[in-house]
Design a protein around this motif. Structure first.
Motif, PDB file in Angstrom:
ATOM      1  N   ALA A  67      11.325   2.197  -0.609  1.00 17.12           N
ATOM      2  CA  ALA A  67      10.939   1.023  -1.392  1.00 17.12           C
ATOM      3  C   ALA A  67       9.783   0.252  -0.768  1.00 17.12           C
ATOM      4  O   ALA A  67       9.484  -0.851  -1.212  1.00 17.12           O
ATOM      5  CB  ALA A  67      12.142   0.100  -1.582  1.00 17.12           C
ATOM      6  N   LEU A  68       9.136   0.807   0.235  1.00 15.97           N
ATOM      7  CA  LEU A  68       7.976   0.155   0.853  1.00 15.97           C
ATOM      8  C   LEU A  68       6.702   0.897   0.469  1.00 15.97           C
ATOM      9  O   LEU A  68       6.641   2.135   0.539  1.00 15.97           O
ATOM     10  CB  LEU A  68       8.115   0.131   2.377  1.00 15.97           C
ATOM     11  CG  LEU A  68       9.132  -0.851   2.948  1.00 15.97           C
ATOM     12  CD1 LEU A  68       9.269  -0.649   4.452  1.00 15.97           C
ATOM     13  CD2 LEU A  68       8.741  -2.291   2.646  1.00 15.97           C
ATOM     14  N   GLU A  69       5.714   0.155   0.060  1.00 11.15           N
ATOM     15  CA  GLU A  69       4.405   0.711  -0.275  1.00 11.15           C
ATOM     16  C   GLU A  69       3.818   1.451   0.933  1.00 11.15           C
ATOM     17  O   GLU A  69       3.872   0.969   2.056  1.00 11.15           O
ATOM     18  CB  GLU A  69       3.504  -0.450  -0.684  1.00 11.15           C
ATOM     19  CG  GLU A  69       2.059  -0.114  -0.926  1.00 11.15           C
ATOM     20  CD  GLU A  69       1.272  -1.404  -1.128  1.00 11.15           C
ATOM     21  OE1 GLU A  69       0.677  -1.549  -2.203  1.00 11.15           O
ATOM     22  OE2 GLU A  69       1.268  -2.265  -0.237  1.00 11.15           O
ATOM     23  N   THR A  70       3.268   2.629   0.702  1.00  9.65           N
ATOM     24  CA  THR A  70       2.730   3.451   1.780  1.00  9.65           C
ATOM     25  C   THR A  70       1.285   3.079   2.077  1.00  9.65           C
ATOM     26  O   THR A  70       0.461   2.961   1.168  1.00  9.65           O
ATOM     27  CB  THR A  70       2.796   4.941   1.405  1.00  9.65           C
ATOM     28  OG1 THR A  70       4.141   5.280   1.085  1.00  9.65           O
ATOM     29  CG2 THR A  70       2.322   5.804   2.560  1.00  9.65           C
ATOM     30  N   VAL A  71       0.972   2.898   3.360  1.00  6.56           N
ATOM     31  CA  VAL A  71      -0.386   2.605   3.808  1.00  6.56           C
ATOM     32  C   VAL A  71      -1.061   3.918   4.196  1.00  6.56           C
ATOM     33  O   VAL A  71      -0.528   4.681   5.005  1.00  6.56           O
ATOM     34  CB  VAL A  71      -0.379   1.639   5.007  1.00  6.56           C
ATOM     35  CG1 VAL A  71      -1.786   1.470   5.568  1.00  6.56           C
ATOM     36  CG2 VAL A  71       0.197   0.292   4.588  1.00  6.56           C
ATOM     37  N   PHE A  72      -2.237   4.185   3.620  1.00  4.24           N
ATOM     38  CA  PHE A  72      -2.960   5.414   3.896  1.00  4.24           C
ATOM     39  C   PHE A  72      -4.062   5.251   4.948  1.00  4.24           C
ATOM     40  O   PHE A  72      -4.250   6.110   5.804  1.00  4.24           O
ATOM     41  CB  PHE A  72      -3.607   5.962   2.615  1.00  4.24           C
ATOM     42  CG  PHE A  72      -2.635   6.438   1.573  1.00  4.24           C
ATOM     43  CD1 PHE A  72      -1.454   7.065   1.938  1.00  4.24           C
ATOM     44  CD2 PHE A  72      -2.896   6.252   0.227  1.00  4.24           C
ATOM     45  CE1 PHE A  72      -0.559   7.518   0.981  1.00  4.24           C
ATOM     46  CE2 PHE A  72      -2.009   6.695  -0.732  1.00  4.24           C
ATOM     47  CZ  PHE A  72      -0.841   7.328  -0.366  1.00  4.24           C
ATOM     48  N   ASP A  73      -4.806   4.162   4.879  1.00  3.89           N
ATOM     49  CA  ASP A  73      -6.022   4.052   5.696  1.00  3.89           C
ATOM     50  C   ASP A  73      -6.431   2.589   5.784  1.00  3.89           C
ATOM     51  O   ASP A  73      -5.952   1.740   5.015  1.00  3.89           O
ATOM     52  CB  ASP A  73      -7.142   4.873   5.047  1.00  3.89           C
ATOM     53  CG  ASP A  73      -8.280   5.211   5.992  1.00  3.89           C
ATOM     54  OD1 ASP A  73      -8.223   4.785   7.169  1.00  3.89           O
ATOM     55  OD2 ASP A  73      -9.225   5.901   5.567  1.00  3.89           O
TER      56      ASP A  73
END
Length: 414
Positions: A67-73
């Motif tokens: 349920a946590l937004e994924t950080v890419f960069d």
């Protein structure tokens, strides 16, 4: 920022989505991996904002929860006035903010439980890693095809605090306030979300829990873990994907307003003890296509058909025939990977978000090959192998499954 701008020669800004909030939010296109992403940057300049923002991004990037937004960069660029601006690239949440859903009316008790249980579990994971949100609200909770995603964890409060908004944002930097107090900020915000979901004047267990959350302070009141325990289901099966009933209002095209992956991580041990009497309801709605592949019953490996045959193969020059044969070999190998991923998910050897992530990478490359695009296959395979190594190190998949995938990738000749 302007539409069409390319950041680090990779992320092309397509459409601005925010409406004058604390962050400038863009729908963008990742030209390297061929996928939509969100690009976010602070809407105001601040002396210490770059350092604090980057620190928050680094903390958020270390989180992994369904349920946590994924950080890419993340990186820095210069705005139209030449000022240095930090930005973060995250998964693109193509869904509906809870705030917009609530404009149609309050939720039922079961819908409230389903949404807030996932938010509480997300806060539990973040708090365990020393990360707080400090700007949680219905606008930061996204409903994405029946799943719940919490956006801007670790960075929303920093940006809001730099803009001068009172209260929530000022506690975002752990150096300025005790960790217990910042966690209490999130608990109080979750209580406000629970209250906002319920009809006015509601009484009972949920309303009582919301009131307890509202009174939370450092060292007093429920923690995110306790709230997640109260809202958790005893009969929740492993790897279950629970979804939320949507309104029967006319369908609308919802896009991310307030902008990881991922479906649920391995189920925590089943908690026993006190439970709220009203929390035993299961609600279901349609699931995303990718998640449906992984969780639909019966869970059998999905066979990917080979690319459609191309006409006049025999008439093609020798180099062209060789290239096509190599591409067919790559496609065949990719088709052998997908059943392994599906089987690993079924057996619990691979986390659900990792399974979907790998399936997306495999599908993108298959589509590029089928469409006869000019593809740097070697680079794409190297990226896939690096992702497998990283996910294995993060314990997102078992060593045996990682070795099996890599053995197939090693057979690819381009």
């Amino acid at each position: 920022m302007e539409s069409g701008l390319r950041l680090t020669e990779r992320y092309r800004l397509v459409e601005r989505l925010d409406h004058g909030g604390a962050m400038e939010v863009w729908r963008a296109w990742d030209e390297l991996l061929g996928r939509p992403v969100a690009v976010k940057l602070p809407a105001v300049a601040h002396t210490d904002l770059h350092r604090m923002f980057q620190k928050g991004v680094n903390r958020a990037a270390g989180l992994s929860h369904a349920a946590l937004e994924t950080v890419f960069d993340s990186d820095q660029t210069r705005d139209a006035s030449g000022r240095l601006v930090s930005y973060v690239v995250t998964e693109f949440l193509d869904g509906e903010p809870l705030a917009e859903r609530l404009r149609l009316g309050p939720l039922t008790a079961s819908e409230t439980i389903e949404i807030c249980a996932q938010v509480a579990a997300a806060l539990e994971a973040a708090h365990a890693a020393g990360v707080t949100h400090c700007d949680l609200g219905p606008g930061k909770i996204m409903l994405v095809c029946g799943e719940v995603k919490v956006a801007d964890t670790g960075i929303g409060g920093i940006v809001r605090g730099a803009r001068g908004s009172p209260g929530r944002g000022k506690a975002a930097d752990p150096g300025r306030a005790a960790a217990d107090e910042t966690r209490a900020v999130d608990v109080r915000a979750l209580g406000a979300v629970i209250s906002a979901c319920l009809p006015a004047g509601t009484s009972g267990e949920l309303a009582s829990l919301a009131a307890r959350c509202a009174g939370a302070t450092a060292g007093y009141g429920p923690t995110a873990t306790e709230i997640a325990d109260l809202l958790a289901r005893d009969d929740e099966p492993p790897n279950a994907v629970f979804t939320t009933v949507r309104s029967q209002a006319p369908s609308r095209d919802h896009r991310t307003r307030a902008l990881r992956p991922p479906p649920h991580p391995p189920a925590r041990p089943r908690r026993r003890g006190a439970r709220l009497a009203a929390l035993a309801l299961v609600v279901a709605i349609p699931v995303t296509g990718a998640a449906a592949i992984l969780v639909s019953a019966p869970r059998t490996p999905v066979t990917v058909p080979p690319p459609p045959a191309r006409a006049d193969r025999t008439a093609a020059p020798a180099p062209e025939r060789g290239r096509r044969a190599a591409e067919t070999g790559v496609a065949d190998a990719l088709g052998r990977l997908r059943p392994i991923v599906s089987r690993g998910y079924t057996s619990g050897e691979i986390r659900s978000d990792v399974a979907i992530d790998l399936n997306n990478v495999i599908t993108n490359l298959e589509n590029d090959l089928t469409a006869d695009r000019d593809v740097d296959v070697d680079r794409r395979i190297d990226l896939l192998q690096a992702k497998i190594v990283t996910r294995r190190r993060e314990r997102g998949l078992s060593p045996d499954l990682a070795d099996e995938l890599n053995r197939i990738l090693a057979t690819i000749q381009t």
